[in-house]
Motif scaffolding. Structure first.
Motif, PDB file in Angstrom:
ATOM      1  N   PRO A  38      -6.619   9.449   1.150  1.00 15.39           N
ATOM      2  CA  PRO A  38      -7.787   9.275   0.276  1.00 15.39           C
ATOM      3  C   PRO A  38      -8.868   8.357   0.864  1.00 15.39           C
ATOM      4  O   PRO A  38     -10.036   8.444   0.482  1.00 15.39           O
ATOM      5  CB  PRO A  38      -7.174   8.677  -0.997  1.00 15.39           C
ATOM      6  CG  PRO A  38      -5.765   9.205  -1.004  1.00 15.39           C
ATOM      7  CD  PRO A  38      -5.349   9.245   0.441  1.00 15.39           C
ATOM      8  N   ILE A  61      -1.270  -2.321  -5.356  1.00 12.30           N
ATOM      9  CA  ILE A  61      -2.099  -2.826  -6.456  1.00 12.30           C
ATOM     10  C   ILE A  61      -2.198  -1.758  -7.547  1.00 12.30           C
ATOM     11  O   ILE A  61      -2.422  -2.052  -8.711  1.00 12.30           O
ATOM     12  CB  ILE A  61      -3.495  -3.247  -5.915  1.00 12.30           C
ATOM     13  CG1 ILE A  61      -4.184  -4.205  -6.875  1.00 12.30           C
ATOM     14  CG2 ILE A  61      -4.360  -2.036  -5.589  1.00 12.30           C
ATOM     15  CD1 ILE A  61      -5.403  -4.909  -6.257  1.00 12.30           C
ATOM     16  N   ALA A  63      -1.223  -2.266   3.286  1.00 10.96           N
ATOM     17  CA  ALA A  63      -2.321  -2.164   2.306  1.00 10.96           C
ATOM     18  C   ALA A  63      -3.637  -2.512   2.986  1.00 10.96           C
ATOM     19  O   ALA A  63      -3.720  -3.460   3.759  1.00 10.96           O
ATOM     20  CB  ALA A  63      -2.069  -3.114   1.138  1.00 10.96           C
ATOM     21  N   LEU A  96     -10.098   8.342   3.863  1.00 11.22           N
ATOM     22  CA  LEU A  96     -10.889   8.914   4.963  1.00 11.22           C
ATOM     23  C   LEU A  96     -12.329   9.242   4.565  1.00 11.22           C
ATOM     24  O   LEU A  96     -13.261   9.054   5.357  1.00 11.22           O
ATOM     25  CB  LEU A  96     -10.180  10.170   5.493  1.00 11.22           C
ATOM     26  CG  LEU A  96     -10.803  10.828   6.724  1.00 11.22           C
ATOM     27  CD1 LEU A  96     -10.914   9.856   7.896  1.00 11.22           C
ATOM     28  CD2 LEU A  96      -9.983  12.057   7.135  1.00 11.22           C
ATOM     29  N   SER A 148       0.244   5.318  -1.682  1.00  3.86           N
ATOM     30  CA  SER A 148      -0.642   6.396  -1.227  1.00  3.86           C
ATOM     31  C   SER A 148      -0.569   6.522   0.284  1.00  3.86           C
ATOM     32  O   SER A 148      -0.083   5.617   0.979  1.00  3.86           O
ATOM     33  CB  SER A 148      -2.084   6.058  -1.654  1.00  3.86           C
ATOM     34  OG  SER A 148      -3.009   7.018  -1.192  1.00  3.86           O
ATOM     35  N   GLY A 149      -1.038   7.633   0.800  1.00  2.14           N
ATOM     36  CA  GLY A 149      -1.318   7.817   2.226  1.00  2.14           C
ATOM     37  C   GLY A 149      -0.202   7.394   3.180  1.00  2.14           C
ATOM     38  O   GLY A 149       0.958   7.794   3.029  1.00  2.14           O
ATOM     39  N   GLY A 203       1.215   4.497   3.713  1.00  3.32           N
ATOM     40  CA  GLY A 203       2.281   3.671   3.139  1.00  3.32           C
ATOM     41  C   GLY A 203       3.303   4.512   2.400  1.00  3.32           C
ATOM     42  O   GLY A 203       4.520   4.299   2.535  1.00  3.32           O
ATOM     43  N   GLY A 245       0.839  -1.202   0.000  1.00  5.34           N
ATOM     44  CA  GLY A 245       0.000   0.000   0.000  1.00  5.34           C
ATOM     45  C   GLY A 245       0.869   1.244   0.000  1.00  5.34           C
ATOM     46  O   GLY A 245       0.474   2.299   0.492  1.00  5.34           O
ATOM     47  N   LYS A 277      -9.667  -5.475  11.387  1.00  6.46           N
ATOM     48  CA  LYS A 277      -8.544  -4.873  12.113  1.00  6.46           C
ATOM     49  C   LYS A 277      -8.349  -5.549  13.474  1.00  6.46           C
ATOM     50  O   LYS A 277      -7.219  -5.702  13.945  1.00  6.46           O
ATOM     51  CB  LYS A 277      -8.757  -3.362  12.253  1.00  6.46           C
ATOM     52  CG  LYS A 277      -8.730  -2.618  10.906  1.00  6.46           C
ATOM     53  CD  LYS A 277      -7.407  -2.818  10.174  1.00  6.46           C
ATOM     54  CE  LYS A 277      -7.302  -1.992   8.902  1.00  6.46           C
ATOM     55  NZ  LYS A 277      -6.002  -2.135   8.233  1.00  6.46           N
ATOM     56  N   ALA A 310       1.479  -5.271  -6.808  1.00  5.18           N
ATOM     57  CA  ALA A 310       1.174  -6.483  -6.044  1.00  5.18           C
ATOM     58  C   ALA A 310      -0.210  -6.352  -5.434  1.00  5.18           C
ATOM     59  O   ALA A 310      -0.552  -5.314  -4.873  1.00  5.18           O
ATOM     60  CB  ALA A 310       2.206  -6.679  -4.931  1.00  5.18           C
ATOM     61  N   ALA A 358      -3.687  -9.715  -1.497  1.00  2.89           N
ATOM     62  CA  ALA A 358      -4.605 -10.841  -1.273  1.00  2.89           C
ATOM     63  C   ALA A 358      -4.161 -12.092  -2.034  1.00  2.89           C
ATOM     64  O   ALA A 358      -4.742 -13.160  -1.853  1.00  2.89           O
ATOM     65  CB  ALA A 358      -6.021 -10.448  -1.672  1.00  2.89           C
TER      66      ALA A 358
HETATM   67  N1  LIG Z   1      -7.015   6.758   6.734  1.00  2.00           N
HETATM   68  C1  LIG Z   1      -7.481   6.383   7.906  1.00  2.00           C
HETATM   69  O1  LIG Z   1      -8.291   7.084   8.538  1.00  2.00           O
HETATM   70  C2  LIG Z   1      -7.010   5.084   8.528  1.00  2.00           C
HETATM   71  C3  LIG Z   1      -7.257   4.887   9.899  1.00  2.00           C
HETATM   72  C4  LIG Z   1      -6.839   3.688  10.486  1.00  2.00           C
HETATM   73  C5  LIG Z   1      -6.185   2.742   9.729  1.00  2.00           C
HETATM   74  N2  LIG Z   1      -5.973   2.955   8.403  1.00  2.00           N
HETATM   75  C6  LIG Z   1      -5.288   1.901   7.662  1.00  2.00           C
HETATM   76  O2  LIG Z   1      -4.094   2.432   7.102  1.00  2.00           O
HETATM   77  C7  LIG Z   1      -3.698   1.650   5.980  1.00  2.00           C
HETATM   78  C8  LIG Z   1      -3.308   2.569   4.837  1.00  2.00           C
HETATM   79  O3  LIG Z   1      -4.451   3.291   4.415  1.00  2.00           O
HETATM   80  P1  LIG Z   1      -4.401   4.838   4.001  1.00  2.00           P
HETATM   81  O4  LIG Z   1      -5.220   5.566   4.985  1.00  2.00           O
HETATM   82  O5  LIG Z   1      -2.996   5.244   3.744  1.00  2.00           O
HETATM   83  O6  LIG Z   1      -5.285   4.781   2.664  1.00  2.00           O
HETATM   84  P2  LIG Z   1      -4.928   5.026   1.131  1.00  2.00           P
HETATM   85  O7  LIG Z   1      -6.189   4.729   0.410  1.00  2.00           O
HETATM   86  O8  LIG Z   1      -4.262   6.332   0.961  1.00  2.00           O
HETATM   87  O9  LIG Z   1      -3.852   3.888   0.835  1.00  2.00           O
HETATM   88  C9  LIG Z   1      -4.169   2.524   0.757  1.00  2.00           C
HETATM   89  C10 LIG Z   1      -3.293   1.920  -0.336  1.00  2.00           C
HETATM   90  O10 LIG Z   1      -3.490   0.498  -0.325  1.00  2.00           O
HETATM   91  C11 LIG Z   1      -3.544   0.073  -1.673  1.00  2.00           C
HETATM   92  N3  LIG Z   1      -4.254  -1.204  -1.768  1.00  2.00           N
HETATM   93  C12 LIG Z   1      -5.570  -1.450  -1.613  1.00  2.00           C
HETATM   94  N4  LIG Z   1      -5.823  -2.750  -1.822  1.00  2.00           N
HETATM   95  C13 LIG Z   1      -4.636  -3.336  -2.094  1.00  2.00           C
HETATM   96  C14 LIG Z   1      -4.249  -4.669  -2.402  1.00  2.00           C
HETATM   97  N5  LIG Z   1      -5.149  -5.654  -2.470  1.00  2.00           N
HETATM   98  N6  LIG Z   1      -2.936  -4.932  -2.625  1.00  2.00           N
HETATM   99  C15 LIG Z   1      -2.018  -3.940  -2.580  1.00  2.00           C
HETATM  100  N7  LIG Z   1      -2.327  -2.656  -2.326  1.00  2.00           N
HETATM  101  C16 LIG Z   1      -3.620  -2.365  -2.070  1.00  2.00           C
HETATM  102  C17 LIG Z   1      -4.275   1.185  -2.391  1.00  2.00           C
HETATM  103  O11 LIG Z   1      -4.065   1.134  -3.808  1.00  2.00           O
HETATM  104  C18 LIG Z   1      -3.677   2.412  -1.740  1.00  2.00           C
HETATM  105  O12 LIG Z   1      -2.526   2.870  -2.429  1.00  2.00           O
HETATM  106  C19 LIG Z   1      -4.872   0.711   5.689  1.00  2.00           C
HETATM  107  O13 LIG Z   1      -4.587  -0.569   6.184  1.00  2.00           O
HETATM  108  C20 LIG Z   1      -6.006   1.341   6.461  1.00  2.00           C
HETATM  109  O14 LIG Z   1      -6.998   0.396   6.807  1.00  2.00           O
HETATM  110  C21 LIG Z   1      -6.359   4.107   7.795  1.00  2.00           C
END
Ligand SMILES: NC(=O)c1ccc[n+]([C@@H]2O[C@H](COP(=O)([O-])OP(=O)(O)OC[C@H]3O[C@@H](n4cnc5c(N)ncnc54)[C@H](O)[C@@H]3O)[C@@H](O)[C@H]2O)c1
Length: 253
Positions: free
Chosen positions: A191, A37, A90, A193, A15-16, A18, A12, A159, A61, A64
């Motif tokens: 993205p 992905i 991710a 949120l 974005s965000g 990761g 992951g 989670k 990648a 899953a």
């Molecule tokens: N944003 C929040 O408020 C928040 C809060 C708590 C936990 N999280 C967790 O943080 C982690 C990162 O999320 P984020 O907030 O940076 O969101 P994000 O949408 O910015 O990033 C998530 C990334 O995961 C990738 N992804 C999704 N499915 C995938 C797959 N099957 N294989 C590989 N990559 C995949 C997406 O393409 C994306 O780049 C996640 O596990 C999310 O559940 C987020």
């Protein structure tokens, strides 16, 4: 530098949280394989790392898929000879929905990415780390594991599962000198949120509704989690394993 000469994989990473973590690992001296992905996102992060003077590669990648996880680990080791950090980050969110209206396909995809995706990462990364007698497997969980919001039952369960997986994996990894730690962010400005807020895009109403639930009075920025991931990946956290580290501004207090 806290991660000099280490090799990291971040899923992951396009974005965000990761992407911020991959950049932070590289600033601390790690070589980073950025996996997503979304291949374009992974490439963008890897290019940013290289522009900063770091070393990175990008991979498409789907976490899953077993074969994608196996290939990621093999590629990092083939390129750089070792694997010190795996950030299983991710994840996919859930649009808030009462359970009677949640389609089984939604459950299956959330579990496939958020639970099986982490399990598969561990299945392929931990044997390498155990052989090296060195490594840190980090998992991005969520405050939803312990303080869920209404309508997010499927995401919360996913989670919760990885927080328990963290504890169990930590026990089997510890005798090999390998640590396993979860990170639980509260709402973070990425993205993803907007989906948690049941909105097409984050707006002032959604932001203030969420901020009202965080005692420190703000949302996480991805860098809040990146700094935590650097600390936990580094030797500064040498006695931390099996924990779920809350980065929640007091939400779960
Ligand atoms: N944003 C929040 O408020 C928040 C809060 C708590 C936990 N999280 C967790 O943080 C982690 C990162 O999320 P984020 O907030 O940076 O969101 P994000 O949408 O910015 O990033 C998530 C990334 O995961 C990738 N992804 C999704 N499915 C995938 C797959 N099957 N294989 C590989 N990559 C995949 C997406 O393409 C994306 O780049 C996640 O596990 C999310 O559940 C987020």
């Amino acid at each position: 530098m806290k991660l000099m000469d280490r090799v990291a994989i971040v899923t992951g990473g396009g974005s965000g949280i990761g992407a911020a973590s991959a950049l932070a690992f590289a600033r601390e001296g790690a070589r980073v394989l950025v996996a997503d992905i979304d291949e374009a996102g992974a490439k963008t992060t890897a290019e940013q790392i290289e522009r900063q003077g770091g070393q990175a590669a990008a991979a498409r990648a789907d976490v899953a898929r077993a074969a994608d996880n196996q290939t990621l680990v093999e590629r990092a080791v083939a390129m750089w000879g070792q694997l010190d950090v795996f950030l299983a980050n991710a994840g996919v969110p859930q649009w808030p929905t009462d359970i009677e209206d949640v389609d089984e396909t939604v459950f299956d995809r959330i579990m496939a990415v958020n639970v099986k995706g982490v399990w598969l990462g561990a299945k392929y990364a931990l044997p390498v780390m155990k052989r090296q007698r060195r490594g840190v497997f980090l998992i991005t969980a969520s405050t939803a594991a312990t303080r869920p919001r209404r309508g997010g039952q499927t995401y919360a369960a996913s989670k919760g599962a990885v927080v328990t997986l963290t504890k169990s994996l930590a026990l089997e990894a510890a005798p090999h000198g390998v640590r396993v730690v979860a990170i639980a962010p509260v709402a973070t400005e990425t993205p993803m949120l907007a989906t948690f807020m049941a909105k097409p895009a984050v707006d002032a109403e959604g932001r203030s509704r969420y901020i009202a639930t965080v005692p420190l009075g703000r949302l996480n920025q991805p860098e809040d989690l990146a700094r935590t991931a650097v600390f936990l990946a580094s030797d500064d956290a040498a006695m931390i394993t099996g924990s779920c580290v809350l980065v929640d501004g007091g939400r779960c207090a």
